[in-house]
Design a protein around this motif. Sequence first.
Motif: not given
Length: 405
Positions: A13-23, A40-58
């Motif tokens: 239902p949200l096809a065509g909606v573009r979201v800038i995700d700075m969360t 929706a087309d969600v574009i995740k904007v990340e800092a060079p070191n990325g979202d901190s949860t990227r590095r948690v766990g296996p």
Amino acid sequence: MSQETHASRTTGPLAGVRVIDMTTVFMGPSATQYLGDLGADVIKVEAPNGDSTRRVGPQGDLGLGPLFLALNRNKRSVVLDLKQEAGIAAVLKLVETADVLAYNVRPAGMRRLGLGYERLAEINKGLVYAGMVGFSQRGRYAKMAAFDDMIQAASALPTAMAQATDGVPRYLPTTIADRSVGIYAFGVIAAALYSRSQTGLGQSLEIPMFETMVPYVLGDHLYGHTFVPPQGGFGYPRVMSPNRRPYKTKDGYVCCLVYHDHHWKTFLTAVGQEHLLQTDPRFQNIRTRTEHIDALYQIVSDEMEKKTTEEWRLILQAGDIPVFPMHTFDSLLKDEHLADIGFIKEVEHPTVGKILDLGVPSEWSGTPPDNHRPVPRLGEHTEEILREVGYSDADIEDMRSRAVI
């Protein structure tokens, strides 16, 4: 709206909606994943070191840990250094064609970056600018940082846990505030998109964690204090009862809810105590049962230990009493109903291999959503997205040479 070439590859239902995700972390990414799950087309904007949860766990060393995988499917990742003017300029370029910008830093931080609502609305009057914050910006807590544990404590959830268990305050062992506020934020954003479809104008939204969780908790537990003056204490007795828990059986644990008049009649008849319906005033009606619910649940608890889980399942289902064996994490993954609908699937992630992927928990007859994108590697789509908004190869190479991307 986002470009047709991308929208044509998506459904929902949200096809065509573009979201800038700075969360980042839990709350914001959960809200934006719901948007992405519905097309929706969600574009995740990340800092060079990325979202901190990227590095948690296996697999955290690859930037694709389990927490990140659970919150960031159906998104594209672009890395921008927002400490550089060129990084901010790229965000402003993205905003030109965006429908939503979602963030979960404090609004003052967005303004310092030059990304406050007033500036972005000049670029795109249809932008829905959604801030997920700890506290309303109108109150004295406005500048305070907020995390799930902190908001649980602020909204009295550990107090409820203490009253319902052993007197020791505890947090719920799930990020209930982050995820609950994420769900609410998803609904608020969708409502703002509907409003824009009527008016043509976007708006600035503020979704505070504290103020979202207060009615979440007090909706049950304001109870007697709903009235002025109070007509009783705090806490919905049935929910606060220490005996409201899975019941031990001969061979395991089972959940059952003996609630309505006919439930109690069925249950007491099954255990040979139907006389209590006439002789014990506590069973008279739902009000008296609620007032004495802890003692009545103890009766249920004592009886449940006398039979096996399967025996109780057959007895209670025959009497239309809600009943369900208690799952463990392991048995939940093997649930037959979830298997019927294919809710938990093994999928191949291009970087980390096979993972378990959970389904979208809604059914659509006309615009069914599809999980079309695996969780992205850090910066996986940077060049693709920058080209979509007009950057040339030379521009991109220049940005890379200056570590903007």
